[in-house]
Design a protein around this motif. Structure first.
Motif, PDB file in Angstrom:
ATOM      1  N   THR A 250       9.275 103.540 107.366  1.00 34.72           N
ATOM      2  CA  THR A 250       9.447 103.819 108.654  1.00 34.72           C
ATOM      3  C   THR A 250      11.087 103.860 108.881  1.00 34.72           C
ATOM      4  O   THR A 250      11.364 103.805 109.718  1.00 34.72           O
ATOM      5  CB  THR A 250       8.357 102.267 109.864  1.00 34.72           C
TER       6      THR A 250
ATOM      7  N   MET B 195      14.120 106.284 109.838  1.00 37.83           N
ATOM      8  CA  MET B 195      14.740 106.309 110.614  1.00 37.83           C
ATOM      9  C   MET B 195      16.672 105.674 110.146  1.00 37.83           C
ATOM     10  O   MET B 195      17.829 105.768 111.245  1.00 37.83           O
ATOM     11  CB  MET B 195      15.113 104.165 111.675  1.00 37.83           C
ATOM     12  N   GLN B 196      16.650 105.102 109.269  1.00 41.59           N
ATOM     13  CA  GLN B 196      18.134 105.333 108.244  1.00 41.59           C
ATOM     14  C   GLN B 196      18.444 106.199 108.768  1.00 41.59           C
ATOM     15  O   GLN B 196      19.701 106.985 108.524  1.00 41.59           O
ATOM     16  CB  GLN B 196      17.576 103.784 107.751  1.00 41.59           C
TER      17      GLN B 196
ATOM     18  N   ARG C 260      17.770 110.059 110.767  1.00 40.45           N
ATOM     19  CA  ARG C 260      18.030 108.615 112.308  1.00 40.45           C
ATOM     20  C   ARG C 260      19.105 108.395 113.066  1.00 40.45           C
ATOM     21  O   ARG C 260      19.738 107.817 114.101  1.00 40.45           O
ATOM     22  CB  ARG C 260      16.391 108.883 113.066  1.00 40.45           C
TER      23      ARG C 260
ATOM     24  N   PHE D  64      20.126 102.172 113.014  1.00 45.24           N
ATOM     25  CA  PHE D  64      19.587 101.340 113.626  1.00 45.24           C
ATOM     26  C   PHE D  64      20.747 100.669 114.601  1.00 45.24           C
ATOM     27  O   PHE D  64      22.146  99.894 114.112  1.00 45.24           O
ATOM     28  CB  PHE D  64      19.271 100.094 113.068  1.00 45.24           C
TER      29      PHE D  64
ATOM     30  N   TYR E  55      19.881 104.584 119.033  1.00 40.40           N
ATOM     31  CA  TYR E  55      20.031 103.744 117.595  1.00 40.40           C
ATOM     32  C   TYR E  55      18.797 102.840 117.501  1.00 40.40           C
ATOM     33  O   TYR E  55      18.406 101.946 116.882  1.00 40.40           O
ATOM     34  CB  TYR E  55      21.168 103.638 116.883  1.00 40.40           C
TER      35      TYR E  55
ATOM     36  N   ASN F 115      15.608 103.408 117.157  1.00 41.36           N
ATOM     37  CA  ASN F 115      14.962 102.919 116.175  1.00 41.36           C
ATOM     38  C   ASN F 115      13.953 101.740 116.038  1.00 41.36           C
ATOM     39  O   ASN F 115      13.993 101.660 114.158  1.00 41.36           O
ATOM     40  CB  ASN F 115      16.359 103.558 115.343  1.00 41.36           C
TER      41      ASN F 115
ATOM     42  N   LYS G  27       8.008 112.029 118.143  1.00 38.99           N
ATOM     43  CA  LYS G  27       9.239 111.713 117.494  1.00 38.99           C
ATOM     44  C   LYS G  27       9.789 112.759 117.653  1.00 38.99           C
ATOM     45  O   LYS G  27      10.921 114.069 117.510  1.00 38.99           O
ATOM     46  CB  LYS G  27       9.266 110.580 117.042  1.00 38.99           C
TER      47      LYS G  27
ATOM     48  N   SER H 134      12.840 115.630 118.271  1.00 40.93           N
ATOM     49  CA  SER H 134      13.761 115.466 117.616  1.00 40.93           C
ATOM     50  C   SER H 134      14.068 116.624 116.221  1.00 40.93           C
ATOM     51  O   SER H 134      15.225 117.280 116.473  1.00 40.93           O
ATOM     52  CB  SER H 134      13.548 114.410 116.310  1.00 40.93           C
TER      53      SER H 134
END
Length: 245
Positions: A27, A31-32, A35, A38, A45, A48, A181, A185
């Protein structure tokens, strides 16, 4: 036979730890890498953090905390340290969950996005609400010394049922959140979800890891051979055959 049963239990715990770590790491990587990483500033961000913390709190930490009484070491000696560990791990899971909710609500409010309109959000908030009630009930009845054995015996099956139900709801919420998501996206400037780009494959795989982790937790919780023996069953001459709460 006894060693085989114990070996299978610890092998399952090793597999569970590996799956849980992979759920969180996958996960984070999603996200990194796809997406943008953070932040804590109300932007996308900041959102995320939400999937990472919810997977860590409501699935991995929650699932691990549920298995404290399945450890053979908890079957003998004072039970209070194991109760404290059980409560502390669930409290950590709840703290991570609350921070994850703060992240998504702050992002939504900052971007003027509606809250709690999707099935994903309904499942998630229901799981969190039940989790809060479950923790408070467990703390008041099973940890504090005032409750009678009659009351604890009455509420224990309810406590166990809702423990498994909350984990199931959490998994359903995570799966629906991953799907939501990806639909949001992967459109417009990106390859659509139905063309199965690499992000979709990776995110779907993360969802399958979460499902595998949850099913293994439920199996360990429900397997009769690993449930905690009732008081009086264990003696100095009897080996530890069973596990449970």
């Amino acid at each position: 036979m006894i060693r085989m049963a114990s070996g299978w239990f610890y092998l399952s715990c090793l597999l569970l730890g590996s799956l849980g770590s992979m759920c969180i790491l996958f996960t984070i990587y999603w996200m990194q890498y796809w997406r943008g990483g953070f932040a804590w500033n109300g932007s996308i961000y900041m959102f995320n953090w939400h999937p990472v913390l919810m997977v860590a709190g409501m699935v991995v930490f929650y699932g691990g905390a549920s298995l404290v009484y399945r450890l053979p070491q908890s079957w003998v000696g004072p039970k209070l340290p194991w109760k404290l560990l059980h409560a502390a791990l669930h409290l950590m899971a709840f703290i991570l969950t609350v921070v994850g909710l703060v992240a998504v609500f702050t992002f939504h409010n900052h971007g003027k996005i509606a809250n709690l309109y999707s099935l994903h959000s309904w499942l998630g908030i229901t799981a969190v609400f039940l989790f809060a009630c479950q923790w408070c009930l467990g703390f008041a009845v099973f940890l504090l010394p005032w409750a009678s054995m009659w009351l604890r015996s009455l509420l224990k099956p309810i406590h166990v049922f809702f423990g498994a139900a909350i984990l199931s709801l959490s998994i359903a919420s995570v799966i629906s959140g991953i799907n939501e998501k990806l639909f949001f996206s992967l459109k417009n400037t990106t390859r659509p979800y139905n063309s199965l780009p690499s992000e979709a494959v990776f995110a779907n795989s993360t969802g399958m890891l979460v499902v595998a982790f949850g099913l293994l937790v439920l199996y360990i919780l429900l397997a009769s051979s690993w449930k905690r023996p009732e008081p009086g069953i264990l003696t100095d001459k009897q080996p530890l055959l069973h596990d449970g709460e």
